[in-house]
Design a protein around this motif. Structure first.
Motif: not given
Lengths: 343, 165
Positions: B50, B54, B34, B57-58, B65-67, B38, B60-63
């Motif tokens: 930009q 963003i 993660i 982040l949403i 990686m949460v999984l 970033f 890969y880092a957000g969805a």
């Protein structure tokens, strides 16, 4: 790098942090008073007049309590978890336009830390990272209740992010911009109305998803005390627990600010331009208007918490996946059709 | 200014990417990944993209990686349950990785590293420009990839339904 700009932004960031923390602290007092009012009790009234010093007493208590880190926990992540949760809660405030700009002797002092042209997407990025704090904290505790709470939080956040995103897409179609300041300004002036009038269904979806993203009742499944003890923060004590609880109130404050900005005209109110106020007075009035709206929504959050019972977990998932997401997709389609044929 | 930013980001990217591989605990690997995402998003911002930063982040880092984190949390990973690999597979993987390394070095040597200037003040990475490009020049690939996603979604729903019976 422009030093005046750097100084401006630093001052603004410090003020916003202080205000967020102050409002969060007094939200805890407000919550207890409102809960008491709704349940026909008095609420906290011992510390200071009307119990107004209660948040300070609570803060001192949190700081001075014994710090317990479980032996079987992952000590590093156990500390990092609440920190991440707090950090992401504070990060969102960067894109909110807090009011019209001040003018100190020719020096323009804007009240928005960063007017990103991807503002709304930034909001989503931060929200989706916010779940990590809970997940890391819950996993690092090495406690099955904490882990269950963390898993619930993660799946709840992922599920409701989708519907939230779709409701924002419809908003975007109407406003033609991702920048929060442009969305706020697009709701003022001649012939423009607040977005809640143009997007009633989108607003409803966004509001419900905001409740779920903040882990507030009736969607506070990750910490439902009757089944999970305390959920993800079962093992936390002292100020680390304080950070988790505090960040929840900051989240509530920030999401109230975002709801007010996206759907209720932000710092505008009908007729603000016709008053013809001097710039600095107008700035103060605009801040006051925004905060009045924010306080109303914070009250609304609490009102709902003490009125509605908690959902069951399958009901929560059904509501998210089978009702809100299809509804939000239909909302996007209807909005798109309306723009294509009537504009 | 942007050179120093780039160097800091690049070093952080490499450190975090190495940490993903060298972490003993898979949980830490996921978290380092993660961090790595970033820093890569930071590179996109430096290139004035930009929107890409963003969305990176949403998504890969957000969805995603949460999984990942979800799966790692639910697996009981410790030394006892770790599958023991035979020597043959160890040797095979070492050879494969070595070959890949040789190819990588060869391709880096073959690339002419010329002067590279950051695009100054272009709007190429902004939402409007990306959207226009997607819906004019790249309309067909865009639509085809959306069909791909739709089929993936239907497939996963089908798999989930089958399990119930």
């Amino acid at each position: 790098m422009d030093w005046a700009l750097l100084l401006d932004k630093t001052i603004l960031i410090v003020i916003i942090f202080a205000v967020s923390l102050g409002i969060a602290a007094y939200s805890t007092y407000g919550e207890r008073k409102i809960a008491a009012f709704l349940q026909d009790r008095l609420g906290p009234d011992r510390a200071g007049p009307f119990g107004l010093l209660q948040p300070i007493a609570d803060g001192v208590k949190m700081f001075t309590k014994e710090e317990i880190i479980p032996n079987a926990s992952d000590k590093f992540l156990f500390i990092v978890g609440p920190c991440i949760f707090m950090m992401t809660a504070l990060m969102t405030s960067a894109i909110i336009p807090w009011g019209k700009s001040f003018n100190f002797g020719g020096h323009e002092f804007g009240l928005q830390v960063a007017d990103l042209n991807v503002g709304l997407l930034y909001l989503f990025a931060v929200v989706s990272i916010g779940g990590y704090g809970i997940m890391i904290g819950g996993w690092a505790s090495n406690n099955k209740f904490a882990l269950l709470g963390a898993l619930r939080a993660a799946s709840q956040m992922i599920s409701y992010e989708l519907a939230m995103g779709m409701s924002i897409v419809a908003l975007l179609l109407i406003n033609n911009s991702l920048s929060l300041r442009e969305i706020v300004d697009g709701q003022a002036g001649d012939g423009n109305v607040w977005n809640v009038v143009r997007q009633p269904i989108g607003f409803l979806i966004f509001l419900i998803c905001a409740f779920a993203e903040c882990n507030r009742a009736p969607f506070d499944l990750p910490e439902s005390e009757s089944e999970l003890i305390g959920g993800y923060h079962t093992e936390f004590s002292s100020m680390k627990l304080g950070l988790f609880l505090f960040a929840e109130y900051i989240n509530m404050f920030i999401s109230s600010a975002i709801i007010a900005s996206l759907y209720f005209g932000g710092y505008h109110f009908p007729g603000i331009d016709s008053l013809d106020l001097p710039q600095n007075i107008a700035a103060i009035v605009s801040i006051a208007v925004l905060f009045a709206k924010i306080l109303f929504f914070i009250f609304f959050f609490m009102w709902v918490r003490w009125t509605l019972p908690r959902f069951r977990y399958d009901q929560l998932m059904n509501l998210g996946w089978k009702i809100l997401i299809p509804l939000s997709i239909v909302n996007v389609l209807v909005t798109g059709a309306w723009i294509t044929f009537f504009k | 200014m942007s050179l120093y930013l780039f160097l800091t980001l690049a070093i952080l990217t490499i450190i975090s990417a190495l940490a993903v591989v060298f972490s003993k605990n898979p949980m830490y690997s996921v978290l380092w990944l993660i961090v790595c995402f970033f820093t890569i998003a930071g590179h996109y911002v430096l290139l004035n993209a930009q929107f890409l930063a963003i969305v990176h982040l949403i998504v890969y880092a957000g969805a995603i990686m949460v999984l990942f984190l979800f799966v790692v949390m639910l697996l009981n990973l410790n030394a006892d349950t770790e599958p023991h690999k035979s020597n043959l597979s160890k040797i095979a993987s070492a050879i494969a990785a070595g070959l890949f390394f040789v190819v990588l070095i060869a391709s880096i040597r073959a690339t002419a590293l010329g002067e590279f200037n950051l695009p100054n003040k272009t709007n190429i990475g902004f939402v409007e420009e990306v959207g226009k490009k997607l819906f004019t020049d790249f309309l067909l690939p865009f639509e085809i990839s959306s069909v791909l996603f739709l089929s993936a979604m239907i497939g996963s729903v089908l798999l989930a339904k089958k399990e119930k019976k």
